[in-house]
Design a protein around this motif. Sequence first.
Motif, PDB file in Angstrom:
ATOM      1  N   ARG A 190      20.984 -13.777  75.140  1.00  9.62           N
ATOM      2  CA  ARG A 190      20.038 -13.772  76.254  1.00  9.62           C
ATOM      3  C   ARG A 190      18.660 -13.369  75.767  1.00  9.62           C
ATOM      4  N   ALA A 191      17.643 -13.936  76.427  1.00  6.46           N
ATOM      5  CA  ALA A 191      16.266 -13.627  76.047  1.00  6.46           C
ATOM      6  C   ALA A 191      15.934 -12.166  76.362  1.00  6.46           C
ATOM      7  N   ASP A 192      16.348 -11.704  77.539  1.00 13.82           N
ATOM      8  CA  ASP A 192      16.099 -10.322  77.945  1.00 13.82           C
ATOM      9  C   ASP A 192      17.299  -9.460  77.581  1.00 13.82           C
ATOM     10  N   LYS A 193      17.029  -8.352  76.942  1.00 10.69           N
ATOM     11  CA  LYS A 193      18.102  -7.434  76.540  1.00 10.69           C
ATOM     12  C   LYS A 193      17.769  -6.046  77.045  1.00 10.69           C
ATOM     13  N   TRP A 194      18.675  -5.498  77.847  1.00  9.62           N
ATOM     14  CA  TRP A 194      18.478  -4.153  78.385  1.00  9.62           C
ATOM     15  C   TRP A 194      18.761  -3.104  77.311  1.00  9.62           C
ATOM     16  N   LEU A 195      19.865  -3.243  76.613  1.00 10.78           N
ATOM     17  CA  LEU A 195      20.255  -2.327  75.539  1.00 10.78           C
ATOM     18  C   LEU A 195      20.307  -3.123  74.239  1.00 10.78           C
ATOM     19  N   TYR A 250      16.622  -6.324  84.537  1.00  8.57           N
ATOM     20  CA  TYR A 250      17.742  -5.597  83.945  1.00  8.57           C
ATOM     21  C   TYR A 250      18.823  -5.244  84.960  1.00  8.57           C
ATOM     22  N   LEU A 251      18.578  -5.522  86.251  1.00  8.52           N
ATOM     23  CA  LEU A 251      19.588  -5.228  87.261  1.00  8.52           C
ATOM     24  C   LEU A 251      20.876  -6.008  86.993  1.00  8.52           C
ATOM     25  N   GLU A 252      20.716  -7.264  86.582  1.00  5.74           N
ATOM     26  CA  GLU A 252      21.893  -8.075  86.277  1.00  5.74           C
ATOM     27  C   GLU A 252      22.674  -7.470  85.116  1.00  5.74           C
ATOM     28  N   HIS A 253      21.965  -6.988  84.112  1.00  8.10           N
ATOM     29  CA  HIS A 253      22.639  -6.341  82.983  1.00  8.10           C
ATOM     30  C   HIS A 253      23.386  -5.090  83.446  1.00  8.10           C
ATOM     31  N   GLY A 254      22.696  -4.251  84.241  1.00  5.35           N
ATOM     32  CA  GLY A 254      23.325  -3.035  84.726  1.00  5.35           C
ATOM     33  C   GLY A 254      24.565  -3.319  85.554  1.00  5.35           C
ATOM     34  N   ILE A 286      23.602   0.986  87.412  1.00  6.05           N
ATOM     35  CA  ILE A 286      22.662   0.136  88.142  1.00  6.05           C
ATOM     36  C   ILE A 286      21.331   0.848  88.354  1.00  6.05           C
ATOM     37  N   ILE A 287      21.375   2.138  88.670  1.00  3.35           N
ATOM     38  CA  ILE A 287      20.127   2.904  88.830  1.00  3.35           C
ATOM     39  C   ILE A 287      19.369   2.951  87.515  1.00  3.35           C
ATOM     40  N   ALA A 288      20.093   3.168  86.401  1.00  4.93           N
ATOM     41  CA  ALA A 288      19.436   3.189  85.092  1.00  4.93           C
ATOM     42  C   ALA A 288      18.802   1.839  84.774  1.00  4.93           C
ATOM     43  N   SER A 311      13.926  -1.547  84.454  1.00  9.80           N
ATOM     44  CA  SER A 311      13.179  -2.729  84.884  1.00  9.80           C
ATOM     45  C   SER A 311      11.794  -2.349  85.391  1.00  9.80           C
ATOM     46  N   VAL A 312      11.721  -1.238  86.128  1.00  7.33           N
ATOM     47  CA  VAL A 312      10.429  -0.766  86.631  1.00  7.33           C
ATOM     48  C   VAL A 312       9.495  -0.439  85.463  1.00  7.33           C
ATOM     49  N   LEU A 313      10.014   0.277  84.470  1.00  6.19           N
ATOM     50  CA  LEU A 313       9.202   0.617  83.299  1.00  6.19           C
ATOM     51  C   LEU A 313       8.765  -0.638  82.551  1.00  6.19           C
TER      52      LEU A 313
END
Length: 368
Positions: free
Chosen positions: A139-144, A294-298, A331-333, A338-340
Amino acid sequence: MILRTFGWSFAVTALGLVAALLYGGPAGLALVAVLAVLEISLSFDNAVVNAKVLDRMSPFWQKIFLTIGIAIAVFGMRLVFPLLIVGITAKLNPIEAIDLAFNDHEAYADRMHEAYPMIAAFGGMFLLMLFLDFVFEERADKWLPWLERPLARIGKLDQLSVVVAGGSLAFVAGNFADDPGQVMIAGVLGMVTYILVNGLGELFADGGDLGEEGEGKGGTGPNGLVLATGKAGFFLFLYLEVLDASFSFDGVIGAFAISTDPVVIMLGLGIGAMYIRSLTVFLVRKGTLHEYVYLEHGAHWAIGALAACMLISIGSHVPEWITGGLGAGLIIAAFLSSVLRNRREGDGEPGDEAGEGKELHPTGVSGS
């Protein structure tokens, strides 16, 4: 917009609480309220994943999911499903199962708990396959990135998710299950169900059964379509129903720790299910998942945590507050991350892009 989106949920809550008060008095009212909160806390990640898939369905199939799907979720999974499980495991006919449910609550609850290892194996393996297919995809976007990058790299090995899921099932059945054979059969059926629905969705996607904007793009769900119609829309709907059922297993079983009355359980979990549906609509209308990437990742990491808890619970009970807390925390994390990210990149206000031009009413009718 809050009233328009959550209006049906507010109405069902009022009716449900009044019905609980008339049926069980103040004690029944309190139990229904607690069960509703339990269902919402356990299923928030379900709403996030549902919204990702619902966003790609045509207005017709959105309406089907948010109308017929609600009836299936409330009455099918919260009332009929426990009766069906008790009838099968206890070898009772439907009349006998209903009589047991309404006249011997304790025996009814015992039957449900006896069947839990098979239920957890089926639901846990379905959710585990969903989680693994997500984390093993590039994936292009990676949360971790420190974790998701190596997982995506090894995910290039064909059918790795099946190998990992099958190995996990064999380990759990062999080491924790009282009846390994039944757990293995239920778990394999969960894997087969996921693979079948996934494959059918991709089959009809490749056949061009799309709407006007039907160019494929990667993402959650069996086929990652935009505005899927016809057969593709049907299999997305089927996928969502099976996914919702898998999430419901844990909540339905956990509800018996609070009440053994099937009417109280249906009322409480039904109210919670309505809020999950309304939250799904809210996320689609606001374009939240497009803005907070990142919500989808969480949500998927929360699904992985839920799958692990369900498999562990085959041998040892996992408290509901741990299951719900893990999902909510992830999900909160992801939301805060995502906000940051948006602040660093100077993104616009939430909903500026994906949320425009595609409004869903609570019944699922598109406003575009």
